[in-house]
Design a protein around this motif. Sequence first.
Motif, PDB file in Angstrom:
ATOM      1  N   PRO A   1      18.114  -7.004 -12.126  1.00  0.00           N
ATOM      2  CA  PRO A   1      16.672  -7.236 -12.173  1.00  0.00           C
ATOM      3  C   PRO A   1      15.945  -6.193 -11.328  1.00  0.00           C
ATOM      4  O   PRO A   1      16.499  -5.671 -10.361  1.00  0.00           O
ATOM      5  CB  PRO A   1      16.532  -8.645 -11.579  1.00  0.00           C
ATOM      6  CG  PRO A   1      17.758  -8.848 -10.751  1.00  0.00           C
ATOM      7  CD  PRO A   1      18.847  -8.058 -11.414  1.00  0.00           C
ATOM      8  N   GLY A   2      14.714  -5.914 -11.707  1.00  0.00           N
ATOM      9  CA  GLY A   2      13.932  -4.944 -10.942  1.00  0.00           C
ATOM     10  C   GLY A   2      13.015  -4.139 -11.829  1.00  0.00           C
ATOM     11  O   GLY A   2      12.888  -4.398 -13.027  1.00  0.00           O
ATOM     12  N   ASP A   3      12.385  -3.147 -11.215  1.00  0.00           N
ATOM     13  CA  ASP A   3      11.431  -2.294 -11.924  1.00  0.00           C
ATOM     14  C   ASP A   3      12.117  -1.005 -12.382  1.00  0.00           C
ATOM     15  O   ASP A   3      12.810  -0.350 -11.590  1.00  0.00           O
ATOM     16  CB  ASP A   3      10.257  -1.943 -11.011  1.00  0.00           C
ATOM     17  CG  ASP A   3       9.470  -3.187 -10.616  1.00  0.00           C
ATOM     18  OD1 ASP A   3       9.397  -4.122 -11.445  1.00  0.00           O
ATOM     19  OD2 ASP A   3       8.963  -3.221  -9.478  1.00  0.00           O
ATOM     20  N   TYR A   4      11.899  -0.674 -13.636  1.00  0.00           N
ATOM     21  CA  TYR A   4      12.505   0.530 -14.214  1.00  0.00           C
ATOM     22  C   TYR A   4      11.451   1.308 -14.999  1.00  0.00           C
ATOM     23  O   TYR A   4      10.374   0.791 -15.329  1.00  0.00           O
ATOM     24  CB  TYR A   4      13.605   0.163 -15.226  1.00  0.00           C
ATOM     25  CG  TYR A   4      14.817  -0.544 -14.682  1.00  0.00           C
ATOM     26  CD1 TYR A   4      15.961   0.165 -14.310  1.00  0.00           C
ATOM     27  CD2 TYR A   4      14.852  -1.935 -14.585  1.00  0.00           C
ATOM     28  CE1 TYR A   4      17.097  -0.489 -13.847  1.00  0.00           C
ATOM     29  CE2 TYR A   4      15.979  -2.602 -14.124  1.00  0.00           C
ATOM     30  CZ  TYR A   4      17.096  -1.871 -13.754  1.00  0.00           C
ATOM     31  OH  TYR A   4      18.216  -2.520 -13.303  1.00  0.00           O
TER      32      TYR A   4
ATOM     33  N   HIS B   1       8.268  10.754 -24.782  1.00  0.00           N
ATOM     34  CA  HIS B   1       7.066   9.934 -24.957  1.00  0.00           C
ATOM     35  C   HIS B   1       6.463   9.658 -23.582  1.00  0.00           C
ATOM     36  O   HIS B   1       7.135   9.851 -22.551  1.00  0.00           O
ATOM     37  CB  HIS B   1       7.428   8.613 -25.655  1.00  0.00           C
ATOM     38  CG  HIS B   1       8.449   7.812 -24.922  1.00  0.00           C
ATOM     39  ND1 HIS B   1       8.131   6.830 -24.025  1.00  0.00           N
ATOM     40  CD2 HIS B   1       9.815   7.890 -24.917  1.00  0.00           C
ATOM     41  CE1 HIS B   1       9.239   6.311 -23.525  1.00  0.00           C
ATOM     42  NE2 HIS B   1      10.273   6.942 -24.045  1.00  0.00           N
ATOM     43  N   PRO B   2       5.209   9.186 -23.529  1.00  0.00           N
ATOM     44  CA  PRO B   2       4.590   8.897 -22.223  1.00  0.00           C
ATOM     45  C   PRO B   2       5.394   7.855 -21.441  1.00  0.00           C
ATOM     46  O   PRO B   2       6.047   6.983 -22.019  1.00  0.00           O
ATOM     47  CB  PRO B   2       3.201   8.341 -22.609  1.00  0.00           C
ATOM     48  CG  PRO B   2       2.921   8.952 -23.930  1.00  0.00           C
ATOM     49  CD  PRO B   2       4.246   9.028 -24.634  1.00  0.00           C
ATOM     50  N   GLN B   3       5.301   7.956 -20.111  1.00  0.00           N
ATOM     51  CA  GLN B   3       6.112   7.081 -19.245  1.00  0.00           C
ATOM     52  C   GLN B   3       5.855   5.607 -19.558  1.00  0.00           C
ATOM     53  O   GLN B   3       4.715   5.197 -19.820  1.00  0.00           O
ATOM     54  CB  GLN B   3       5.872   7.374 -17.771  1.00  0.00           C
ATOM     55  CG  GLN B   3       4.487   7.135 -17.289  1.00  0.00           C
ATOM     56  CD  GLN B   3       4.379   7.478 -15.795  1.00  0.00           C
ATOM     57  OE1 GLN B   3       4.098   6.618 -14.972  1.00  0.00           O
ATOM     58  NE2 GLN B   3       4.618   8.741 -15.434  1.00  0.00           N
ATOM     59  N   THR B   4       6.953   4.857 -19.530  1.00  0.00           N
ATOM     60  CA  THR B   4       6.883   3.449 -19.933  1.00  0.00           C
ATOM     61  C   THR B   4       7.622   2.598 -18.908  1.00  0.00           C
ATOM     62  O   THR B   4       8.853   2.560 -18.883  1.00  0.00           O
ATOM     63  CB  THR B   4       7.544   3.264 -21.317  1.00  0.00           C
ATOM     64  OG1 THR B   4       6.956   4.185 -22.236  1.00  0.00           O
ATOM     65  CG2 THR B   4       7.376   1.835 -21.811  1.00  0.00           C
ATOM     66  N   PRO B   5       6.889   1.923 -18.027  1.00  0.00           N
ATOM     67  CA  PRO B   5       7.560   1.057 -17.045  1.00  0.00           C
ATOM     68  C   PRO B   5       7.949  -0.283 -17.666  1.00  0.00           C
ATOM     69  O   PRO B   5       7.346  -0.731 -18.644  1.00  0.00           O
ATOM     70  CB  PRO B   5       6.480   0.858 -15.974  1.00  0.00           C
ATOM     71  CG  PRO B   5       5.189   1.030 -16.698  1.00  0.00           C
ATOM     72  CD  PRO B   5       5.429   1.986 -17.829  1.00  0.00           C
ATOM     73  N   ILE B   6       8.962  -0.893 -17.094  1.00  0.00           N
ATOM     74  CA  ILE B   6       9.349  -2.236 -17.521  1.00  0.00           C
ATOM     75  C   ILE B   6       9.981  -2.959 -16.346  1.00  0.00           C
ATOM     76  O   ILE B   6      10.689  -2.348 -15.534  1.00  0.00           O
ATOM     77  CB  ILE B   6      10.316  -2.210 -18.730  1.00  0.00           C
ATOM     78  CG1 ILE B   6      10.572  -3.645 -19.201  1.00  0.00           C
ATOM     79  CG2 ILE B   6      11.619  -1.486 -18.392  1.00  0.00           C
ATOM     80  CD1 ILE B   6      11.218  -3.719 -20.566  1.00  0.00           C
ATOM     81  N   THR B   7       9.710  -4.238 -16.247  1.00  0.00           N
ATOM     82  CA  THR B   7      10.294  -5.054 -15.180  1.00  0.00           C
ATOM     83  C   THR B   7      11.300  -6.028 -15.789  1.00  0.00           C
ATOM     84  O   THR B   7      10.995  -6.728 -16.758  1.00  0.00           O
ATOM     85  CB  THR B   7       9.194  -5.846 -14.440  1.00  0.00           C
ATOM     86  OG1 THR B   7       8.302  -4.905 -13.833  1.00  0.00           O
ATOM     87  CG2 THR B   7       9.797  -6.738 -13.358  1.00  0.00           C
ATOM     88  N   ILE B   8      12.481  -6.038 -15.215  1.00  0.00           N
ATOM     89  CA  ILE B   8      13.531  -6.960 -15.654  1.00  0.00           C
ATOM     90  C   ILE B   8      13.575  -8.130 -14.677  1.00  0.00           C
ATOM     91  O   ILE B   8      13.753  -7.928 -13.470  1.00  0.00           O
ATOM     92  CB  ILE B   8      14.910  -6.254 -15.704  1.00  0.00           C
ATOM     93  CG1 ILE B   8      14.845  -5.024 -16.605  1.00  0.00           C
ATOM     94  CG2 ILE B   8      16.004  -7.227 -16.143  1.00  0.00           C
ATOM     95  CD1 ILE B   8      14.477  -5.305 -18.049  1.00  0.00           C
ATOM     96  N   GLU B   9      13.398  -9.312 -15.207  1.00  0.00           N
ATOM     97  CA  GLU B   9      13.428 -10.503 -14.361  1.00  0.00           C
ATOM     98  C   GLU B   9      14.876 -10.952 -14.151  1.00  0.00           C
ATOM     99  O   GLU B   9      15.771 -10.609 -14.925  1.00  0.00           O
ATOM    100  CB  GLU B   9      12.646 -11.647 -15.029  1.00  0.00           C
ATOM    101  CG  GLU B   9      11.210 -11.316 -15.374  1.00  0.00           C
ATOM    102  CD  GLU B   9      10.334 -11.130 -14.139  1.00  0.00           C
ATOM    103  OE1 GLU B   9      10.753 -11.590 -13.053  1.00  0.00           O
ATOM    104  OE2 GLU B   9       9.260 -10.520 -14.262  1.00  0.00           O
TER     105      GLU B   9
END
Lengths: 132, 370
Positions: B322-325, B346-354
Amino acid sequence: MKKWSLIFLVLILTSCGQDAERLLGDWKVNSQYYKATYQFAEEEGEIIAKVLYYNDGTSKYHWNKREPWLLSSKIEQDKPFFVDASTGATQQISQIKFQLLAKDSLEMSMTAFNGVSKEIWTKVENLKTDNK
Amino acid sequence: MRTLILISLAFVILLGCKKKEEELIVNQAPTMNQELKPININEKGFDLLDNMQGHWVGRNQVMAWDFEWFAFDYRAISPSHTFGIFEGGTMGNLFTSFFVTDYKNTRTIMARNGGLLHGIYRTSYFVLDSVDYSDGDFYRLVDAVGGTEVMWMELRFKNDSLFFNAYTSRLGQITPLRHMTFKAKKEHSELAEQAAEKYHFPQNVLAWEYEERLNEEYYYLNAGDVKAKTATFMSQGLDTDVIQLAHEAGDPIRIDEHPSLGYLKVDMERNTQIEGTRLFAYLSYLPLTDENGYMLNNFQSVLLFPELNNNEDSFLFTYLHPGDYYITIIADKNEDGYVSAGDITHPQTPITIEEQGQHQISIQNINIQN
C-alpha cells in the motif's frame, strides 16, 4: 587405469598439442557478478580445472589442497571446443565448453536451465597456489 | 557454477580413490540424508528482517538472463514479515518474503519464495540454517525439506550493499547450480521505514504458524518419486485465477491471506502510435514523466517494472505494497528493450494503493513521443 590416462594425455597432446598447451595455466573471469580465477592443469594424465579463487558475494574460496574445489575433473577436446566431460556425461546437468579466442582469452559457455550463459576469461600469470 | 565446484568437492572428499568410472555419479539427484537444523533467532539471526528492508537497486543475473538494472522493494507487511517481489509482466513474477515462525521446535525465520510463471504457480519454503557476522551480516536459508541438496539462498549485507544469491536444482532433480546473483545497493529506505513504523516491525512474534498450516500431502513430487525432496507447492492453469491456483497447490500461506498487500489492474488503450508495441508498466515513488508526458530523470525511483508483450493491453499487479505511486506506461517505440529517446509516454499519473485494496486504472493517452 593409469595406462589409459597416459594414452589419453598423449592423444590430446599429439592431436591438439598447441591448443592444449594454450589452455593450461591460470585464467581470470571477467564477470559483473562474481570473481574467480581458475587453473587448467594436467594431473595424472588428464586436464582438470581447479578453482584458485571464487567469490560470488556470499561465498568465498581460496584454493586449498585439503578441500579442493574443481570446476571440472575431466576436460576433453571436442573441436573446436574443450568440454567438461565429467558433467556432460550424465546429460542431466550443464555442459561447459571452453573455446580459445585470442592468445590470452577464451570463452566459457555453460548450458543450464535451458539457457546458455557465456563468460570471457583472460589468461593471467601463473599464481602461486597454496597447497597446504 | 559454484555447484559444479561443490560437486567436484564432494566427489573428491567422498570418493577419494578417484576411480574414473565413479566420476559419472557426480550429478546424481539428492540423497536426502541431510539433517536440517534451524537457527534459533532468540540467539542470532533475527536482524535479517531489519537488514532486508528497503529499496535495493542493482543488477541481476537469473540463469542465463542478465538484468542490467533490477530492483526489489522490501517493506514490512506485518510486525514480523517483510515482502519483496519482481513483477516481470508477461513472463510472470517472482517473490521472496521473510517471516518469523516456529519450525522443528525452534523459533526461526523462514522464506517463502515463488510466483506465477507462464501459468505455473509455485511456492517454496526455506528455513534459516546459517548466520555469520564475521564479514558483514551473512544468512543462509535452505529448502525446508531437502536443505542444500535441493536449493538454498544466501544473503550478505555489508555497509549499504546486498549480495543475494540463490542456488537451485530443478526441485531436486539435479545437483544445485547458481540460479540468481543479485548485487545491489540500498537506494532508498523511507518507504520501508514508514511501513516498519506502521506495523511496529520488526518483532519476534509469529507471522504464521507454518507447521500447523502445512499439509505434507501437497508437497510437490518429481515424477517417479514417492517421497518429497522439496518444500514446494505447485499447480498449473493458464486461465486459472491465482487464488484458485494457490488452493489447488495446497500452499500453506496463500496470497489472499497476506495482510497489507493490495492489487492494481491497469488497462492500457493502444492507439495507432503504439499498436503492436512492447509496453513497460512502471510503478515508481517519483513521477517518471512531467504533466505534459515528457520523461523526467527519476528512474532510480522505479519499484516495479513489468514488460508486456506487443498484444497485451491489461496487467494485474498483485502483492502490492500500500502507498502512493506513479504509474507510467512507456511504449518501446524504437524496440531497443530500454526506456530511451523516441519512446512514447503519457502525462504523470499518481495512484494510491490502499491496504488490501483492489484497484483499477485506465491509461488512455499514451501518445507523447520523447
